[in-house]
Design an enzyme around this catalytic site. Sequence first.
Site, PDB file in Angstrom:
ATOM      1  N   TYR A   1       4.810  -4.039   3.472  1.00 18.22           N
ATOM      2  CA  TYR A   1       4.877  -5.428   3.014  1.00 18.22           C
ATOM      3  C   TYR A   1       6.329  -5.892   2.848  1.00 18.22           C
ATOM      4  CZ  TYR A   1      -0.136  -5.061   1.948  1.00 18.22           C
ATOM      5  OH  TYR A   1      -1.486  -4.882   2.022  1.00 18.22           O
TER       6      TYR A   1
ATOM      7  N   ASP B   1      -8.837  -2.962  -4.213  1.00 17.67           N
ATOM      8  CA  ASP B   1      -9.874  -3.994  -4.092  1.00 17.67           C
ATOM      9  C   ASP B   1     -11.254  -3.348  -3.951  1.00 17.67           C
ATOM     10  OD1 ASP B   1      -8.252  -6.143  -4.384  1.00 17.67           O
ATOM     11  OD2 ASP B   1      -8.833  -7.123  -2.503  1.00 17.67           O
TER      12      ASP B   1
ATOM     13  N   ASP C   1      -3.265  -1.471  -2.011  1.00 11.99           N
ATOM     14  CA  ASP C   1      -3.781  -2.834  -2.004  1.00 11.99           C
ATOM     15  C   ASP C   1      -5.258  -2.823  -1.611  1.00 11.99           C
ATOM     16  OD1 ASP C   1      -3.988  -5.562  -1.968  1.00 11.99           O
ATOM     17  OD2 ASP C   1      -2.826  -5.867  -0.142  1.00 11.99           O
TER      18      ASP C   1
ATOM     19  N   ASP D   1      -8.436   7.223   4.823  1.00 14.49           N
ATOM     20  CA  ASP D   1      -9.767   6.869   5.340  1.00 14.49           C
ATOM     21  C   ASP D   1     -10.855   7.631   4.586  1.00 14.49           C
ATOM     22  OD1 ASP D   1      -8.469   8.988   6.496  1.00 14.49           O
ATOM     23  OD2 ASP D   1      -9.273   8.709   8.506  1.00 14.49           O
TER      24      ASP D   1
ATOM     25  N   LYS E   1      -1.653   9.100   4.911  1.00 15.04           N
ATOM     26  CA  LYS E   1      -2.204   9.233   6.270  1.00 15.04           C
ATOM     27  C   LYS E   1      -1.250  10.162   7.030  1.00 15.04           C
ATOM     28  CE  LYS E   1      -5.121   7.938   9.511  1.00 15.04           C
ATOM     29  NZ  LYS E   1      -6.490   8.474   9.510  1.00 15.04           N
TER      30      LYS E   1
END
Length: 357
Positions: free
Chosen positions: A142, A251, A247, A223, A191
């Site tokens: 980001y 959620d 992020d 994942d 990852k």
Amino acid sequence: MNKNIAVIRGDGIGPEIVGQALLVLDRVAERYGHTFTYTSVDMGGCAIDKWGDPLPETMLQKCVASDSVLLGAVGGPKWNDVPGNMRPEKGLLRLRAGMGVYSNNRPAKIWPQLADASPLKPSIVEKGIDFLIVRELIGGIYFGKHETVSEDGKRVAIDELRYSEEEIRRIGRIGFETARKRRKRLTSVEKSNVLDSSRLWKKIIHELAGEYPDVTLTDMLVDNCAMQIVKDPSQFDVIVTENMFGDILSDEASMITGSIGMIPSSSLGKTKCGLYEPIHGSAPDIAGKDIANPIGTILAAAMMLRFSFDMDKEADAIEKAVSAVLDGGYRTGDILSPGCKQVGCKEMGRLIIENLP
Ligand code: ATP
């Protein structure tokens, strides 16, 4: 104690929910002998309208100079078409960077009174959901370089993802320290089978593990983590992860607890001055109707008392009041279930104040 709180009401339902949180803080101050002074700060769409900038420098300085910042929410369809660097959300990114808050902590906890609201099967919920995601907040993709270039007449978009070992180490420490204060289990999510930034992440987290022999560390690919959060969330205590993974996972974690309107979050850096906000956005669809759930913001104010001001009993009092109101069967529309009494934003705030022990 005297505390100066920078208050960002923001856009959409922001002013309504922050209004209720301030009334709760006022009552806490009165009851426990504190003085809270509020400094109003314009940020987001309202700041674009007023100042032509989602976070003017003078506003950022008010936040930096405060003891902590309470934020409602920013953004809305009115500002969808403004240029990228002028969007309301840019104000939030600049605020986080300007305050140097690099760690976002989000609890994912199910309130027993709202267990029915979880989309997960009762057999999964019954095992308990009580974990916390520590997300790196001011690094990673980001904050890397974003560009769209032309290659052989075709548009190519590039987003840079970089992490330095210092950035990983400081958030890693928060992960271990947080786990130490809870059930002493830390899951590091990355990852590393694909990304170099994740391979460095894993290496640094394992180096840190030596300093925290009392914390059990588990590595998990992002994942797999996304699957495990819905399959068996009871396995998690503290999750530490980088910005974008955090992020998305936070959620997902908020979804399984039932209501987006109930969850607070804190963002902290090196100092005690933190940024406290509900996890939801400005919900423009319900703004101005007195139906928004103010509990996420009220619990964010409680987190501020606990983590920035060391006012544990005051924070406990707010959390107990919320629990008592839920026990009484009062619900805003977003958490309404059969047999409960529907109340609006103001009435929910009033009931919480009335139930403060
Ligand atoms: P953003 O991109 O800023 O997160 P969004 O519209 O995608 O905005 P939210 O603003 O978080 O997401 O809201 C999604 C929906 O959830 C809203 O349309 C609203 O109906 C509901 N919602 C969010 N917060 C609340 C709240 N405090 N009380 C009641 N409903 C809420």
